[in-house]
Write an enzyme that holds these catalytic residues in place. Structure first.
Site, PDB file in Angstrom:
ATOM      1  N   ASP A 161      47.673  27.037  44.154  1.00 49.23           N
ATOM      2  CA  ASP A 161      48.268  28.375  44.172  1.00 49.23           C
ATOM      3  C   ASP A 161      48.901  28.631  45.529  1.00 49.23           C
ATOM      4  O   ASP A 161      48.967  27.745  46.379  1.00 49.23           O
ATOM      5  CB  ASP A 161      47.214  29.435  43.843  1.00 49.23           C
ATOM      6  N   HIS A 508      47.729  20.047  39.264  1.00 45.29           N
ATOM      7  CA  HIS A 508      47.846  21.508  39.152  1.00 45.29           C
ATOM      8  C   HIS A 508      48.308  22.054  40.507  1.00 45.29           C
ATOM      9  O   HIS A 508      47.502  22.411  41.370  1.00 45.29           O
ATOM     10  CB  HIS A 508      46.490  22.099  38.762  1.00 45.29           C
ATOM     11  N   ASP A 556      44.273  14.524  32.416  1.00 45.88           N
ATOM     12  CA  ASP A 556      45.432  14.619  33.304  1.00 45.88           C
ATOM     13  C   ASP A 556      46.463  15.592  32.716  1.00 45.88           C
ATOM     14  O   ASP A 556      47.551  15.186  32.297  1.00 45.88           O
ATOM     15  CB  ASP A 556      46.047  13.243  33.518  1.00 45.88           C
ATOM     16  N   GLU A 565      43.224  20.247  40.113  1.00 48.79           N
ATOM     17  CA  GLU A 565      43.694  21.011  41.275  1.00 48.79           C
ATOM     18  C   GLU A 565      43.073  20.488  42.564  1.00 48.79           C
ATOM     19  O   GLU A 565      41.856  20.333  42.665  1.00 48.79           O
ATOM     20  CB  GLU A 565      43.370  22.493  41.115  1.00 48.79           C
TER      21      GLU A 565
END
Length: 614
Positions: A161, A508, A556, A565
């Site tokens: 993020d 991610h 995956d 992540e």
């Protein structure tokens, strides 16, 4: 008349004629006189005599000219032969020997550091070598909650993020600094010494923007920039590249934070040791900031966990469960950085140790992470005990920390069944939860580092109750876990992106998953890349993903954030573990640099016993 020698002074007169006659009448050896004919005949009949050989006088010796000439010819010939051979050796093409190839751990280390370059926020330097990243979030801090606006540009995005979390971010910088202090020579041999120092400085520069570093009475500290759950449009609901963010990014300040302040003090103090020799002014600045933020952390009226100051929706991400461990952790680093014995008195206080749970117990005992620093703090103080031994009145508590360190290290071994293991051999330190690898690599770092401490202290083994194990057992544990992560597992997959032939392709990660093609993808437009079943357009080299599940399985897919992540805290522990087991040099730890600020004095003797009272 006589002279002084007794002879007469008168000389008898003699004419010259008489003298000549006397000379002529001398007796001769008639037999020796031969006629001319006889002489000539004997000359002709006598054997010929050899002519004397010409000699050369060399000063210390003489030799014949012929021998001298032969010697000169041999000397010249030998010199010409050697000279010709040297000429051929100089000009002839030959194979150059390459340097010793790097071991797998060092190669993985070099890649792991690139992840931090990919996580940088703010105005990126021209030296940043991630082509698909650019300047972002330069206005961070302009929307502030809980404190006046201030510039908070810089630092690192936490994971996939675009949020900057102060608590795990500080922990990551502490681990990187610790690894540099212990293994600077290895980093230099790997060609990464300047690189990792630049990474640490990028983190500490940002950290010192989050509070007033010159104040001895700090009122607020910014703990987080960016929102995850408190608005519809935020860093979790949107899937955008950091360079394209167009939504509000609140900066949350807290007025209390014993856990946050303790971790920040540890990071800043450890970094001050890293930069002490190269950047002394910067090191002093870091140390001032460390002292002041630790005063804030220790404020008796501000001992509510920092997450309680955040909106409820933001408390779930890095919810610190306590702060006593951060007191020992931060205090220990401040002692090493300053040599001030008041910090040592604090961290060896039995009451503080009891509050931190230093005697063990509970399912999370011995698990070193962004939340629980106790295992790391105990090992850090064990270093002091086994390599310097400050003596009374600190010895008893330091001895307990050493005992507990042994207990923690023993718990990692399969012999004791403290933690489960997957069939592939991965230890499950987080009891089957998400993001398992970050806990594994932190344990691998502590284990390898403890092995080096004992080696330097000439301690050949460590005790696990009635059992004893060689020190090499610690390093073997670290290697087996890192080998699993680097591909020696049932899937034959490396969980470090870019290492090996097979590794996760759908990480991610917002920036890596959206192409840099001149098109700006907004909040909802970007979500097409989240769910697209295809490899990321950018390979985020060095990122360690969350990892497999308890059955050694890995999914995956980009939307599987628990497995796919990466985080800065996890990668910092990975980096530290890799350098600890690297064989890029044969050297181990730097035994002395960390003690540079501690006065060289012997241990204080214990007080005399109380007088006997009948």
């Amino acid at each position: 008349m006589y002279n002084t020698w007794g002879g007469p002074l008168d000389v008898a007169a003699m004419d010259s004629g008489a003298e000549d006659n006397q000379s002529r009448n001398l007796d001769f050896d008639r037999a020796s006189v031969r006629s001319l004919e006889e002489t000539q005949q004997s000359w002709l009949l006598e054997p010929a005599r050899h002519k004397a050989k010409p000699q050369v006088d060399l000063g210390c010796m003489t030799c014949s000219r012929k021998f001298f000439f032969i010697f000169l010819c041999v000397l010249f010939g030998t010199s010409a032969t050697v000279g010709f051979a040297i000429l051929i050796w100089k000009v002839a093409p030959r194979k150059h020997h390459s340097p010793q190839p790097l071991d797998n751990y060092t190669i993985a280390l070099q890649k792991s550091l690139l992840f931090f370059d990919a996580q940088k926020s703010g105005v990126l330097p021209s030296s940043n070598n991630i082509s698909w990243r650019g300047t972002s979030a330069v206005r961070d801090g302009s929307y502030a909650i809980g404190a006046p606006p201030t510039s908070l540009s810089g630092g690192f995005y936490d994971a996939g993020d675009n949020i900057k979390f102060g608590f795990p971010g500080a922990y990551a910088m502490t681990l990187l600094s610790w690894s540099v202090i212990e293994y600077a020579e290895k980093y230099q041999a790997a060609g990464e010494y300047e690189h990792i120092k630049e990474i640490i400085k990028w983190g500490t520069d940002y950290m010192m923007k989050t509070f007033n570093i010159s104040s001895t009475n700090i009122q607020t500290v910014f703990a987080q920039v960016g929102a995850g759950n408190e608005s519809i449009t935020n860093d979790h609901s949107c899937w955008e590249r950091p360079e394209d963010m167009d939504y509000a990014r609140p900066a949350y300040a807290v007025s209390s934070g014993p856990d946050l302040g303790g971790e920040m003090a540890a990071a800043l103090a450890a970094a001050s040791i890293v930069f002490r020799a190269d950047l002394p002014a910067y090191s002093s600045k870091l140390l001032m900031a460390a002292r002041n933020i630790f005063t804030f952390a220790r404020d008796g009226g501000k001992r509510n966990r920092f997450v309680t100051q955040l909106p409820p929706g933001e408390q779930v991400f890095y919810n610190s469960t306590g702060f006593w461990d951060e007191y020992i952790w931060g205090g220990a680093w401040l002692y090493y950085a300053t040599g001030n014995s008041s910090y040592l008195s604090l961290v060896t206080n039995p009451i503080l140790a009891a509050h931190a749970g230093a005697k063990g117990g509970g399912p999370w005992y011995g698990i070193f992470s962004w939340d629980n620093k106790l295992a790391g703090a105990q090992l850090l103080l064990t270093r002091l005990h086994v390599l310097q031994s400050p003596g009374y009145p600190y010895e008893a508590q330091l001895q307990q920390y050493w005992n507990e360190t042994n207990t923690v290290m023993c718990s990692y071994l399969p012999n004791f069944k403290r933690f489960n293991r997957t069939k592939g051999g991965l230890v499950e330190l987080n009891h089957g939860g998400g993001q398992p690898l970050q806990y594994v690599v932190s344990a691998a770092f502590l284990s390898a580092l403890y092995a080096d401490y004992l080696r330097v202290a000439s301690v050949p083994s460590y005790s696990c109750g009635p059992y004893s194990f060689p020190v090499e057992t610690l390093r073997n544990f670290s290697r087996t876990q890192l080998d699993y992560i680097l591909g020696k597992n049932p899937l034959n997959m490396s969980y470090v992106v870019g290492y090996g032939d097979k590794y996760p392709k759908q990480v991610h990660h917002r920036a890596a998953s959206i192409p840099k093609n001149g098109v700006r993808y907004g909040c909802q437009q970007g979500r097409q890349w989240l769910y697209k079943n295809a490899p990321n357009p950018h390979v985020i080299v060095g990122a360690m993903v969350g990892g497999p599940n308890a059955r050694d399985e890995y999914r995956d897919y980009r939307d599987s954030y628990g497995q796919a992540e990466p985080t800065v805290a996890g990668n910092a522990a990975l980096t530290a573990a890799l350098i600890a087991v690297s064989t890029v040099t044969s050297t181990g730890i730097d035994a002395n640099t960390i003690f540079g600020a501690i006065p060289l004095s012997g241990p204080t003797p214990p007080p005399p016993p109380a007088p006997y009272v009948p």
